[in-house]
Scaffold this motif. Sequence first.
Motif, PDB file in Angstrom:
ATOM      1  N   TRP A 187     -15.793 -52.942 -19.559  1.00 26.98           N
ATOM      2  CA  TRP A 187     -15.677 -53.154 -18.115  1.00 26.98           C
ATOM      3  C   TRP A 187     -16.943 -53.758 -17.522  1.00 26.98           C
ATOM      4  CZ3 TRP A 187     -17.956 -51.037 -13.613  1.00 26.98           C
ATOM      5  CH2 TRP A 187     -17.256 -51.263 -12.428  1.00 26.98           C
ATOM      6  N   ASP A 188     -18.099 -53.231 -17.886  1.00 29.38           N
ATOM      7  CA  ASP A 188     -19.340 -53.731 -17.311  1.00 29.38           C
ATOM      8  C   ASP A 188     -19.639 -55.158 -17.754  1.00 29.38           C
ATOM      9  OD1 ASP A 188     -19.788 -52.956 -19.916  1.00 29.38           O
ATOM     10  OD2 ASP A 188     -21.773 -52.101 -19.541  1.00 29.38           O
ATOM     11  N   GLN A 189     -19.189 -55.530 -18.960  1.00 30.24           N
ATOM     12  CA  GLN A 189     -19.383 -56.903 -19.421  1.00 30.24           C
ATOM     13  C   GLN A 189     -18.385 -57.859 -18.783  1.00 30.24           C
ATOM     14  OE1 GLN A 189     -22.013 -57.894 -21.377  1.00 30.24           O
ATOM     15  NE2 GLN A 189     -22.637 -55.771 -20.998  1.00 30.24           N
ATOM     16  N   MET A 190     -17.163 -57.383 -18.551  1.00 23.77           N
ATOM     17  CA  MET A 190     -16.153 -58.226 -17.911  1.00 23.77           C
ATOM     18  C   MET A 190     -16.524 -58.538 -16.460  1.00 23.77           C
ATOM     19  SD  MET A 190     -12.628 -56.632 -19.517  1.00 23.77           S
ATOM     20  CE  MET A 190     -11.548 -57.997 -19.030  1.00 23.77           C
ATOM     21  N   LEU A 191     -17.311 -57.656 -15.837  1.00 19.09           N
ATOM     22  CA  LEU A 191     -17.798 -57.945 -14.489  1.00 19.09           C
ATOM     23  C   LEU A 191     -18.670 -59.195 -14.455  1.00 19.09           C
ATOM     24  CD1 LEU A 191     -18.851 -54.419 -13.141  1.00 19.09           C
ATOM     25  CD2 LEU A 191     -16.802 -55.711 -12.557  1.00 19.09           C
ATOM     26  N   LYS A 192     -19.272 -59.521 -15.592  1.00 18.98           N
ATOM     27  CA  LYS A 192     -20.191 -60.662 -15.665  1.00 18.98           C
ATOM     28  C   LYS A 192     -19.486 -61.961 -16.047  1.00 18.98           C
ATOM     29  CE  LYS A 192     -23.845 -57.528 -17.268  1.00 18.98           C
ATOM     30  NZ  LYS A 192     -24.767 -57.193 -18.387  1.00 18.98           N
ATOM     31  N   ALA A 193     -18.161 -61.931 -16.133  1.00 20.32           N
ATOM     32  CA  ALA A 193     -17.409 -63.131 -16.515  1.00 20.32           C
ATOM     33  C   ALA A 193     -17.748 -64.300 -15.594  1.00 20.32           C
ATOM     34  CB  ALA A 193     -15.910 -62.837 -16.466  1.00 20.32           C
ATOM     35  N   GLU A 194     -17.944 -65.459 -16.203  1.00 18.49           N
ATOM     36  CA  GLU A 194     -18.339 -66.658 -15.450  1.00 18.49           C
ATOM     37  C   GLU A 194     -17.096 -67.482 -15.139  1.00 18.49           C
ATOM     38  OE1 GLU A 194     -21.085 -68.326 -18.189  1.00 18.49           O
ATOM     39  OE2 GLU A 194     -22.708 -66.922 -17.667  1.00 18.49           O
ATOM     40  N   MET A 195     -16.530 -67.255 -13.960  1.00 18.40           N
ATOM     41  CA  MET A 195     -15.319 -67.969 -13.525  1.00 18.40           C
ATOM     42  C   MET A 195     -15.566 -68.586 -12.163  1.00 18.40           C
ATOM     43  SD  MET A 195     -12.254 -65.317 -14.634  1.00 18.40           S
ATOM     44  CE  MET A 195     -12.878 -63.984 -13.598  1.00 18.40           C
ATOM     45  N   ASN A 196     -15.034 -69.787 -11.979  1.00 15.66           N
ATOM     46  CA  ASN A 196     -15.139 -70.408 -10.659  1.00 15.66           C
ATOM     47  C   ASN A 196     -14.055 -69.832  -9.738  1.00 15.66           C
ATOM     48  OD1 ASN A 196     -12.667 -71.792 -11.180  1.00 15.66           O
ATOM     49  ND2 ASN A 196     -13.792 -73.443 -12.207  1.00 15.66           N
ATOM     50  N   GLY A 197     -14.026 -70.303  -8.499  1.00 16.20           N
ATOM     51  CA  GLY A 197     -13.091 -69.757  -7.519  1.00 16.20           C
ATOM     52  C   GLY A 197     -11.636 -69.916  -7.922  1.00 16.20           C
ATOM     53  N   TRP A 198     -11.284 -71.077  -8.498  1.00 18.78           N
ATOM     54  CA  TRP A 198      -9.888 -71.313  -8.895  1.00 18.78           C
ATOM     55  C   TRP A 198      -9.483 -70.383 -10.025  1.00 18.78           C
ATOM     56  CZ3 TRP A 198      -7.604 -72.798 -13.503  1.00 18.78           C
ATOM     57  CH2 TRP A 198      -6.258 -73.168 -13.421  1.00 18.78           C
ATOM     58  N   GLU A 199     -10.369 -70.239 -11.007  1.00 18.24           N
ATOM     59  CA  GLU A 199     -10.066 -69.360 -12.142  1.00 18.24           C
ATOM     60  C   GLU A 199      -9.944 -67.901 -11.691  1.00 18.24           C
ATOM     61  OE1 GLU A 199     -12.271 -71.824 -15.761  1.00 18.24           O
ATOM     62  OE2 GLU A 199     -13.443 -70.502 -14.446  1.00 18.24           O
ATOM     63  N   SER A 200     -10.809 -67.487 -10.782  1.00 23.13           N
ATOM     64  CA  SER A 200     -10.732 -66.124 -10.260  1.00 23.13           C
ATOM     65  C   SER A 200      -9.437 -65.895  -9.492  1.00 23.13           C
ATOM     66  CB  SER A 200     -11.924 -65.835  -9.337  1.00 23.13           C
ATOM     67  OG  SER A 200     -13.137 -65.810 -10.067  1.00 23.13           O
ATOM     68  N   THR A 201      -8.960 -66.928  -8.806  1.00 23.63           N
ATOM     69  CA  THR A 201      -7.708 -66.807  -8.060  1.00 23.63           C
ATOM     70  C   THR A 201      -6.520 -66.635  -8.998  1.00 23.63           C
ATOM     71  OG1 THR A 201      -8.576 -68.140  -6.224  1.00 23.63           O
ATOM     72  CG2 THR A 201      -6.171 -67.967  -6.422  1.00 23.63           C
ATOM     73  N   VAL A 202      -6.522 -67.350 -10.119  1.00 27.31           N
ATOM     74  CA  VAL A 202      -5.464 -67.187 -11.125  1.00 27.31           C
ATOM     75  C   VAL A 202      -5.452 -65.757 -11.647  1.00 27.31           C
ATOM     76  CG1 VAL A 202      -4.693 -67.877 -13.422  1.00 27.31           C
ATOM     77  CG2 VAL A 202      -5.447 -69.620 -11.799  1.00 27.31           C
ATOM     78  N   VAL A 203      -6.639 -65.237 -11.974  1.00 34.00           N
ATOM     79  CA  VAL A 203      -6.749 -63.858 -12.445  1.00 34.00           C
ATOM     80  C   VAL A 203      -6.276 -62.883 -11.375  1.00 34.00           C
ATOM     81  CG1 VAL A 203      -8.411 -62.063 -13.110  1.00 34.00           C
ATOM     82  CG2 VAL A 203      -8.588 -64.356 -14.093  1.00 34.00           C
ATOM     83  N   LEU A 204      -6.683 -63.147 -10.130  1.00 34.47           N
ATOM     84  CA  LEU A 204      -6.299 -62.280  -9.023  1.00 34.47           C
ATOM     85  C   LEU A 204      -4.785 -62.158  -8.905  1.00 34.47           C
ATOM     86  CD1 LEU A 204      -7.203 -60.704  -6.425  1.00 34.47           C
ATOM     87  CD2 LEU A 204      -6.930 -62.873  -5.200  1.00 34.47           C
ATOM     88  N   TRP A 205      -4.085 -63.283  -8.941  1.00 31.17           N
ATOM     89  CA  TRP A 205      -2.630 -63.263  -8.778  1.00 31.17           C
ATOM     90  C   TRP A 205      -1.931 -62.634  -9.972  1.00 31.17           C
ATOM     91  CZ3 TRP A 205       0.766 -63.955  -4.941  1.00 31.17           C
ATOM     92  CH2 TRP A 205       0.286 -64.453  -3.735  1.00 31.17           C
ATOM     93  N   ALA A 206      -2.457 -62.862 -11.169  1.00 31.90           N
ATOM     94  CA  ALA A 206      -1.852 -62.240 -12.350  1.00 31.90           C
ATOM     95  C   ALA A 206      -1.971 -60.718 -12.267  1.00 31.90           C
ATOM     96  CB  ALA A 206      -2.523 -62.756 -13.622  1.00 31.90           C
ATOM     97  N   LYS A 260     -13.516 -60.910  -8.064  1.00 30.55           N
ATOM     98  CA  LYS A 260     -14.281 -60.820  -6.818  1.00 30.55           C
ATOM     99  C   LYS A 260     -14.701 -62.181  -6.274  1.00 30.55           C
ATOM    100  CE  LYS A 260     -18.602 -59.814  -9.303  1.00 30.55           C
ATOM    101  NZ  LYS A 260     -17.999 -59.768 -10.653  1.00 30.55           N
ATOM    102  N   ASN A 261     -14.657 -63.211  -7.126  1.00 29.10           N
ATOM    103  CA  ASN A 261     -15.038 -64.549  -6.655  1.00 29.10           C
ATOM    104  C   ASN A 261     -13.863 -65.343  -6.089  1.00 29.10           C
ATOM    105  OD1 ASN A 261     -17.803 -64.336  -7.370  1.00 29.10           O
ATOM    106  ND2 ASN A 261     -17.276 -64.729  -9.501  1.00 29.10           N
ATOM    107  N   ALA A 262     -12.670 -64.753  -6.107  1.00 30.44           N
ATOM    108  CA  ALA A 262     -11.507 -65.444  -5.550  1.00 30.44           C
ATOM    109  C   ALA A 262     -11.607 -65.482  -4.031  1.00 30.44           C
ATOM    110  CB  ALA A 262     -10.223 -64.737  -5.975  1.00 30.44           C
ATOM    111  N   CYS A 263     -10.970 -66.464  -3.460  1.00 28.68           N
ATOM    112  CA  CYS A 263     -10.986 -66.606  -2.001  1.00 28.68           C
ATOM    113  C   CYS A 263     -10.321 -65.398  -1.351  1.00 28.68           C
ATOM    114  CB  CYS A 263     -10.255 -67.879  -1.598  1.00 28.68           C
ATOM    115  SG  CYS A 263     -10.138 -68.106   0.196  1.00 28.68           S
ATOM    116  N   GLY A 264     -10.997 -64.808  -0.361  1.00 30.66           N
ATOM    117  CA  GLY A 264     -10.453 -63.644   0.331  1.00 30.66           C
ATOM    118  C   GLY A 264      -9.177 -63.928   1.082  1.00 30.66           C
ATOM    119  N   CYS A 265      -8.848 -65.220   1.290  1.00 28.35           N
ATOM    120  CA  CYS A 265      -7.616 -65.560   2.015  1.00 28.35           C
ATOM    121  C   CYS A 265      -6.375 -65.065   1.278  1.00 28.35           C
ATOM    122  CB  CYS A 265      -7.527 -67.058   2.246  1.00 28.35           C
ATOM    123  SG  CYS A 265      -7.496 -68.049   0.735  1.00 28.35           S
ATOM    124  N   ASN A 266      -6.478 -64.883  -0.031  1.00 26.02           N
ATOM    125  CA  ASN A 266      -5.341 -64.365  -0.795  1.00 26.02           C
ATOM    126  C   ASN A 266      -4.935 -62.971  -0.335  1.00 26.02           C
ATOM    127  OD1 ASN A 266      -4.860 -66.393  -3.170  1.00 26.02           O
ATOM    128  ND2 ASN A 266      -7.079 -66.141  -3.090  1.00 26.02           N
TER     129      ASN A 266
END
Length: 484
Positions: A187-206, A260-266
């Motif tokens: 968990w603590d290592q996954m917090l450090k994942a390097e994803m841009n806003g679009w990639e974070s949004t995909v993860v968020l929706w999944a 956490k890097n996904a757009c809050g508009c979601n």
Amino acid sequence: MVLIIIPFIASLLALFFKDKIAKIVALLASVVQLVMNFVLLSGFDLKANAFQYFSSYTWFANLGLNFTTGIDGIAMVMLLLTNVASVLIILSSWDNHYSSMCKFLSLVLIMQGALNGVFLSMNGLMFYIFWELALIPIYFIVGIWGGENRIKITFKFFIYTFLGSLLMLLALIFVYLHTPGNHSFEWDQMLKAEMNGWESTVVLWAFFIAFAIKMPVFPFHTWQADTYSIAPAQGTMLLSGIMLKMGIFGMIRWMWPMAKNACGCNYNVFIILAVIGIIYAAIIAIRQNDIKRVIAWSSVSHVGLIAAGIMTWNKEGLQGGILQSFNHGINVIGLFFVAEIIERRIKTRDLNQMGGLAKYGKGFSFLFMIIMLGSVAVPFTNGFTGEFLLLNATFNYQVILGVVSGLTIIFCAVYMLRVYQLAMFGPEKDNGGRIGKLTWSEYVTLGVIVVLVITIGVFPNWILDISETSVDGLLTLIKGGATL
């Protein structure tokens, strides 16, 4: 670790005994489990913003799969709910005569161990394994001991949960592949994942779809009412009292931090869906005549408010969501147990076939009333503080959404008071005299629930203090990386 091991050992032991002894084994194991949970709570530092009782054992190093567990305040509340509810559910089954009762109780204990694993897991792949393991017993419980059309309905439930689990696994793998250096599911290592806003949004929706199916949130709710209706009483209690909290916990522990890097508009979309579910499910609940379906739809409405509150990104909403998750679990178990007691005695769940039951079961009607008032969120009952925090958080987030969400106060009072009036005080029916006196196990189960409804209503800080420090730390973590 002990919270996972004890139920699995007990589930094996229960298989070797006849039904009466299996009940004693299951109840003793669940009580021991609850005592161990309180022992952990007694040594838990409420002010420490860190995971406690942390342990990690290498399993498959090449896959980044470690058996890593830890407890923060949020997980502690969920563990308390799981182990309190498990005692109540096993005790509520005491007067039932399911075929192969030992196997039924064994499945319940497996679920308890797996649910504890979900809330303890600090490794993404372990979280997924326990998530799936918790789902397997309920398939058999509903499929074997369920009611009419159970095979068709269980298959629908399987398809929904399978798709949700698949999306969650894909999201976890996606984050895993973006962790720096040697990939890890920790968990603590996954917090450090390097994803841009679009990639974070995909993860968020999944993640959102996976957890929204489990809770469920509109429009991913269509499996719920049918499954709750045909499941045996204790299966329904497991589904509504504990299992849907897996989705709430998943959003808090995994969806928020990982994306956490996904757009809050979601989150605007998510909250709107949750608010629609509040009103939609409440209106349907008012129109139901099957007492079990009323409670099932009320659960969708209540969970919609919890989802809306926790997705407002503020402390009140998150604290209210955690508190109300605990309260909803206790209350809905009580309501479904009341429905089972009535159905077992008068052989119907149709409110139109009930009436005047209070005359023949005064103690029962009193206990039912307290649990019903807790669900309605009357002041000094457990539902009040959590609902107040959730509505306040939603109102502060967006006034219109807060006002619409507030309609749940009116709708909930309408459908719950309607159920109570038709069942307890309606015109007497010929079957009213069958309600009779409660058994000792029924009195103890309902009595403990009533004590919790009143105690938490008067002293809600008992739960809020456990989670407060962890909530503060989580909000700092998320808002530090969010792009609102």
